[in-house]
Design a protein around this motif. Structure first.
Motif, PDB file in Angstrom:
ATOM      1  N   ALA A   2       0.836  -1.202   0.000  1.00 40.74           N
ATOM      2  CA  ALA A   2       0.000   0.000   0.000  1.00 40.74           C
ATOM      3  C   ALA A   2       0.872   1.253   0.000  1.00 40.74           C
ATOM      4  CB  ALA A   2      -0.931  -0.018   1.211  1.00 40.74           C
ATOM      5  N   ASN A   3       1.906   1.273   0.827  1.00 36.72           N
ATOM      6  CA  ASN A   3       2.833   2.415   0.848  1.00 36.72           C
ATOM      7  C   ASN A   3       3.496   2.610  -0.508  1.00 36.72           C
ATOM      8  OD1 ASN A   3       2.947   3.826   3.347  1.00 36.72           O
ATOM      9  ND2 ASN A   3       3.724   1.956   4.315  1.00 36.72           N
ATOM     10  N   TYR A   4       3.897   1.514  -1.131  1.00 35.83           N
ATOM     11  CA  TYR A   4       4.579   1.590  -2.429  1.00 35.83           C
ATOM     12  C   TYR A   4       3.680   2.234  -3.476  1.00 35.83           C
ATOM     13  CZ  TYR A   4       6.647  -0.045  -6.814  1.00 35.83           C
ATOM     14  OH  TYR A   4       7.160  -0.111  -8.086  1.00 35.83           O
ATOM     15  N   PHE A   5       2.412   1.799  -3.531  1.00 34.12           N
ATOM     16  CA  PHE A   5       1.502   2.329  -4.546  1.00 34.12           C
ATOM     17  C   PHE A   5       1.211   3.806  -4.305  1.00 34.12           C
ATOM     18  CE2 PHE A   5      -0.101  -2.256  -4.663  1.00 34.12           C
ATOM     19  CZ  PHE A   5       0.698  -2.572  -5.742  1.00 34.12           C
ATOM     20  N   LEU A   6       0.995   4.163  -3.058  1.00 35.44           N
ATOM     21  CA  LEU A   6       0.670   5.561  -2.756  1.00 35.44           C
ATOM     22  C   LEU A   6       1.859   6.476  -3.072  1.00 35.44           C
ATOM     23  CD1 LEU A   6      -1.275   5.028   0.591  1.00 35.44           C
ATOM     24  CD2 LEU A   6      -2.240   5.790  -1.598  1.00 35.44           C
ATOM     25  N   LYS A   7       3.058   6.038  -2.739  1.00 35.90           N
ATOM     26  CA  LYS A   7       4.237   6.866  -3.026  1.00 35.90           C
ATOM     27  C   LYS A   7       4.491   6.976  -4.524  1.00 35.90           C
ATOM     28  CE  LYS A   7       6.547   6.118   1.408  1.00 35.90           C
ATOM     29  NZ  LYS A   7       7.686   5.496   2.127  1.00 35.90           N
ATOM     30  N   ALA A   8       4.288   5.873  -5.256  1.00 36.77           N
ATOM     31  CA  ALA A   8       4.490   5.910  -6.709  1.00 36.77           C
ATOM     32  C   ALA A   8       3.509   6.873  -7.360  1.00 36.77           C
ATOM     33  CB  ALA A   8       4.338   4.504  -7.289  1.00 36.77           C
ATOM     34  N   MET A   9       2.271   6.861  -6.914  1.00 34.93           N
ATOM     35  CA  MET A   9       1.269   7.754  -7.493  1.00 34.93           C
ATOM     36  C   MET A   9       1.483   9.196  -7.057  1.00 34.93           C
ATOM     37  SD  MET A   9      -2.058   5.209  -7.180  1.00 34.93           S
ATOM     38  CE  MET A   9      -3.244   6.407  -7.778  1.00 34.93           C
ATOM     39  N   THR A  10       2.116   9.397  -5.911  1.00 31.94           N
ATOM     40  CA  THR A  10       2.453  10.757  -5.479  1.00 31.94           C
ATOM     41  C   THR A  10       3.600  11.315  -6.310  1.00 31.94           C
ATOM     42  OG1 THR A  10       1.740  10.271  -3.216  1.00 31.94           O
ATOM     43  CG2 THR A  10       3.195  12.156  -3.505  1.00 31.94           C
ATOM     44  N   GLN A  11       4.607  10.477  -6.580  1.00 31.20           N
ATOM     45  CA  GLN A  11       5.765  10.928  -7.350  1.00 31.20           C
ATOM     46  C   GLN A  11       5.394  11.340  -8.766  1.00 31.20           C
ATOM     47  OE1 GLN A  11       8.420   7.601  -7.011  1.00 31.20           O
ATOM     48  NE2 GLN A  11       9.047   8.104  -4.922  1.00 31.20           N
ATOM     49  N   THR A  12       4.341  10.747  -9.317  1.00 31.73           N
ATOM     50  CA  THR A  12       3.945  11.092 -10.682  1.00 31.73           C
ATOM     51  C   THR A  12       2.823  12.119 -10.729  1.00 31.73           C
ATOM     52  OG1 THR A  12       2.532   9.130 -10.647  1.00 31.73           O
ATOM     53  CG2 THR A  12       4.662   8.926 -11.730  1.00 31.73           C
ATOM     54  N   GLY A  13       2.419  12.637  -9.540  1.00 27.93           N
ATOM     55  CA  GLY A  13       1.455  13.736  -9.526  1.00 27.93           C
ATOM     56  C   GLY A  13       0.008  13.328  -9.538  1.00 27.93           C
ATOM     57  N   ILE A  14      -0.300  12.029  -9.375  1.00 30.21           N
ATOM     58  CA  ILE A  14      -1.697  11.608  -9.326  1.00 30.21           C
ATOM     59  C   ILE A  14      -2.278  11.909  -7.945  1.00 30.21           C
ATOM     60  CG2 ILE A  14      -3.290   9.664  -9.613  1.00 30.21           C
ATOM     61  CD1 ILE A  14      -1.122   8.305 -11.325  1.00 30.21           C
ATOM     62  N   LEU A  15      -1.461  11.672  -6.912  1.00 34.52           N
ATOM     63  CA  LEU A  15      -1.873  11.952  -5.536  1.00 34.52           C
ATOM     64  C   LEU A  15      -0.925  12.978  -4.926  1.00 34.52           C
ATOM     65  CD1 LEU A  15      -2.530   8.314  -4.202  1.00 34.52           C
ATOM     66  CD2 LEU A  15      -4.175   9.869  -5.271  1.00 34.52           C
ATOM     67  N   GLN A  16      -1.305  13.456  -3.762  1.00 31.13           N
ATOM     68  CA  GLN A  16      -0.412  14.321  -3.006  1.00 31.13           C
ATOM     69  C   GLN A  16      -0.656  14.098  -1.512  1.00 31.13           C
ATOM     70  OE1 GLN A  16      -1.235  18.407  -3.883  1.00 31.13           O
ATOM     71  NE2 GLN A  16      -3.383  18.308  -3.243  1.00 31.13           N
ATOM     72  N   VAL A  17       0.340  14.382  -0.689  1.00 28.15           N
ATOM     73  CA  VAL A  17       0.195  14.290   0.766  1.00 28.15           C
ATOM     74  C   VAL A  17      -0.547  15.541   1.230  1.00 28.15           C
ATOM     75  CG1 VAL A  17       1.390  14.146   2.978  1.00 28.15           C
ATOM     76  CG2 VAL A  17       2.294  12.926   0.975  1.00 28.15           C
ATOM     77  N   VAL A  18      -1.694  15.323   1.865  1.00 27.39           N
ATOM     78  CA  VAL A  18      -2.528  16.463   2.254  1.00 27.39           C
ATOM     79  C   VAL A  18      -2.553  16.671   3.764  1.00 27.39           C
ATOM     80  CG1 VAL A  18      -4.001  16.312   0.231  1.00 27.39           C
ATOM     81  CG2 VAL A  18      -4.596  14.992   2.267  1.00 27.39           C
ATOM     82  N   ASP A  19      -2.032  15.696   4.544  1.00 31.35           N
ATOM     83  CA  ASP A  19      -2.081  15.849   5.998  1.00 31.35           C
ATOM     84  C   ASP A  19      -1.188  14.779   6.627  1.00 31.35           C
ATOM     85  OD1 ASP A  19      -2.760  16.788   8.467  1.00 31.35           O
ATOM     86  OD2 ASP A  19      -4.885  16.223   8.380  1.00 31.35           O
ATOM     87  N   MET A  20      -0.967  14.921   7.919  1.00 27.62           N
ATOM     88  CA  MET A  20      -0.243  13.919   8.683  1.00 27.62           C
ATOM     89  C   MET A  20      -1.150  13.483   9.831  1.00 27.62           C
ATOM     90  SD  MET A  20       2.663  13.619   7.103  1.00 27.62           S
ATOM     91  CE  MET A  20       3.704  12.763   8.277  1.00 27.62           C
ATOM     92  N   HIS A  21      -1.258  12.181  10.038  1.00 27.90           N
ATOM     93  CA  HIS A  21      -2.150  11.658  11.068  1.00 27.90           C
ATOM     94  C   HIS A  21      -1.340  10.875  12.090  1.00 27.90           C
ATOM     95  CE1 HIS A  21      -5.546   9.737  13.000  1.00 27.90           C
ATOM     96  NE2 HIS A  21      -5.012   8.542  12.756  1.00 27.90           N
ATOM     97  N   ARG A  22      -1.503  11.200  13.370  1.00 26.96           N
ATOM     98  CA  ARG A  22      -0.810  10.481  14.437  1.00 26.96           C
ATOM     99  C   ARG A  22      -1.837   9.650  15.210  1.00 26.96           C
ATOM    100  NH1 ARG A  22       4.037  11.122  16.978  1.00 26.96           N
ATOM    101  NH2 ARG A  22       4.390  13.138  15.966  1.00 26.96           N
ATOM    102  N   ALA A  23      -1.601   8.329  15.236  1.00 30.88           N
ATOM    103  CA  ALA A  23      -2.510   7.449  15.972  1.00 30.88           C
ATOM    104  C   ALA A  23      -2.382   7.719  17.465  1.00 30.88           C
ATOM    105  CB  ALA A  23      -2.178   5.985  15.671  1.00 30.88           C
ATOM    106  N   ALA A  24      -3.364   7.245  18.200  1.00 33.50           N
ATOM    107  CA  ALA A  24      -3.340   7.448  19.653  1.00 33.50           C
ATOM    108  C   ALA A  24      -2.103   6.793  20.253  1.00 33.50           C
ATOM    109  CB  ALA A  24      -4.605   6.854  20.277  1.00 33.50           C
ATOM    110  N   GLY A  25      -1.469   7.480  21.193  1.00 32.42           N
ATOM    111  CA  GLY A  25      -0.246   6.945  21.783  1.00 32.42           C
ATOM    112  C   GLY A  25       0.964   7.363  20.981  1.00 32.42           C
ATOM    113  N   ARG A  26       2.075   6.737  21.278  1.00 37.45           N
ATOM    114  CA  ARG A  26       3.308   7.078  20.588  1.00 37.45           C
ATOM    115  C   ARG A  26       3.376   6.418  19.216  1.00 37.45           C
ATOM    116  NH1 ARG A  26       7.966   6.583  25.283  1.00 37.45           N
ATOM    117  NH2 ARG A  26       7.121   8.213  26.673  1.00 37.45           N
ATOM    118  N   GLY A  27       4.298   6.897  18.385  1.00 38.53           N
ATOM    119  CA  GLY A  27       4.489   6.329  17.047  1.00 38.53           C
ATOM    120  C   GLY A  27       4.696   7.426  16.038  1.00 38.53           C
TER     121      GLY A  27
END
Length: 445
Positions: free
Chosen positions: A402-427
């Motif tokens: 899933a990470n690979y596909f999302l990054k590949a589509m971001t690099q070619t301009g189909i998608l973009q990073v629109v936010d950062m999400h932090r799950a509950a707790g550390r990480g």
């Protein structure tokens, strides 16, 4: 190892080859298959054994018909054409036999098609070797081959019946016996020993190159169905992995001794060669390996093939192909030019999307089908946003893929990073993806 070379020719030329081949002194085993005019060429071609390494044909007509009939046959096919020297020798032999012979009274079908008169052919430089110009543009299916034979027989008979010519020269050697029965004075320029030796040498070179290519590095990855390995019951995973390993050993049989099997975190990786991949995929068309495994196993598997200039590239390409299998279904292959091929059986390719996404797909290293499925998931999300965890759960693929596909589509301009999400707790915070702005898409297009 001695190469096995088969000649495809006619009954008229066969005795000539039988006399010449022993004189070549080449380290090869020769066999001759003689074709009779107007017979079914499909059945004739099928009698050539599979163990033959290369095929030499009398002219390009036989060769092109053979390739059309067996488009995925990887055996070398080399045409043995007629060259200028052989035609010159035939003309002068005829002149010696009949000193008062008028060259204007000789008809040569191959010169007529090239719009060359015999005197100009004999005395002028016509710019291109006869062996090349005669075969140019002569790709034929088996059906066209048979129709062309019959048309040529009728044409040569009509030319003779005009009474304008005393001799006819043709490149259709199989027609000579039938035309001579009709009283036609017809001749054929036999290939010289040099031409035959040259064709054999070319065939041997190409066979050796093909054999080297067969041993090019390749990997096969067979992954188990594991949407989230962290929560997989270890005993169940181990049981399935053992089933998979045994099934792979059963499929490859004695060939498995020449392969390297490695257990990975996702399944089994097999280090092998290009020839094995070609056999498993029926020359990159149908994945027989996945068909065998699916019939034996009661759980899902994904198969990806990678071919590379080296082991490292083969491994990376196999990883890419397996990811594609996880999302799109079917098996995939990535070759040494990093071209994605598939699905290999198991489904039709996705219908073409707008040209901008076709362009992006070719630059993303993932298929149009995968891009479409990711966009479908994204479109179904309430806020039009997506994380790799959400994509993995909805497509039932690994988080890594899933990470690979999302990054590949971001690099070619189909998608973009629109936010950062932090799950509950550390990480570490998780990236949130959305559709790229329209202006970015236009710029890439």
């Amino acid at each position: 190892m001695r190469h096995k070379i088969a000649f495809i020719t006619t009954e008229y030329v066969k005795p000539h080859l039988e006399r010449i081949l022993p004189q070549l002194g080449m380290d090869a085993t020769f066999s001759i298959y003689a074709y009779h005019p107007f017979e079914e060429i499909d059945g004739f071609f099928r009698q050539i054994p599979r163990e033959v390494d290369g095929v030499i044909t009398s002219g390009n007509r036989f060769g092109s018909a053979f390739r059309h009939m067996f488009p995925r046959d990887r055996r070398v096919v080399v045409p043995m054409g007629i060259n200028d020297a052989e035609v010159h020798r035939l003309f002068w032999r005829l002149k010696q036999e009949q000193p008062d012979l008028d060259f204007q009274r000789i008809y040569a079908d191959f010169l007529d098609e090239l719009h060359l008169s015999i005197p100009s052919f004999l005395t002028e430089d016509h710019g291109i070797p006869l062996s090349v110009s005669m075969d140019a543009g002569r790709e034929q299916t088996p059906e066209e081959f048979l129709r062309g034979e019959y048309r040529q027989f009728q044409k040569l008979l009509e030319v003779w019946e005009t009474g304008q010519f005393e001799r006819i020269i043709t490149r259709y050697s199989g027609l000579l016996p039938m035309l001579r029965q009709r009283g036609v004075q017809i001749f054929y320029p036999f290939p010289s020993i040099d031409s035959i030796r040259s064709a054999c040498a070319q065939a041997q070179r190409e066979i050796e190159m093909r054999q080297l290519q067969d041993y090019q590095a390749a990997e096969i990855h067979v992954n188990l169905w594991m949407p989230n390995p962290a929560y997989t019951v270890e005993s169940l995973y181990e049981q399935r992995l053992l089933q998979l390993q045994q099934s792979l050993m059963d499929y490859f049989g004695s060939k498995a001794e020449d392969m390297l099997f490695r257990r990975s975190h996702f399944g089994v990786d097999i280090l092998t060669d290009r020839k094995t991949v070609a056999q498993c995929t029926r020359e990159y068309t149908v994945c027989e390996l996945s068909a065998f495994l699916n019939a034996r196993l009661d759980f899902r598997i994904f198969v990806g093939y990678g071919i590379g200039q080296g082991i490292y590239q083969a491994r990376l390409n196999a990883i890419t192909a397996t990811r594609e299998s996880e999302v799109s279904g079917g098996s995939y292959l990535v070759n040494e030019q990093d071209v994605l091929i598939g699905p290999l059986g198991g489904g039709e390719a996705a219908p073409p999307s707008p040209s901008v996404f076709s362009y992006m797909s070719s630059h993303a290293g993932i298929s149009q089908a995968t891009i479409n499925r990711v966009l479908e998931v994204l479109g179904a999300m309430p806020n039009g946003r997506l994380t790799s965890q959400e994509l993995a759960e909805r497509l039932e693929i690994t988080r890594r893929s899933a990470n690979y596909f999302l990054k590949a589509m971001t690099q070619t301009g189909i998608l973009q990073v629109v936010d950062m999400h932090r799950a509950a707790g550390r990480g570490r915070p998780e990236q949130v993806y959305g559709r790229a702005a329209a202006e970015n898409t236009d710029r890439i297009h």
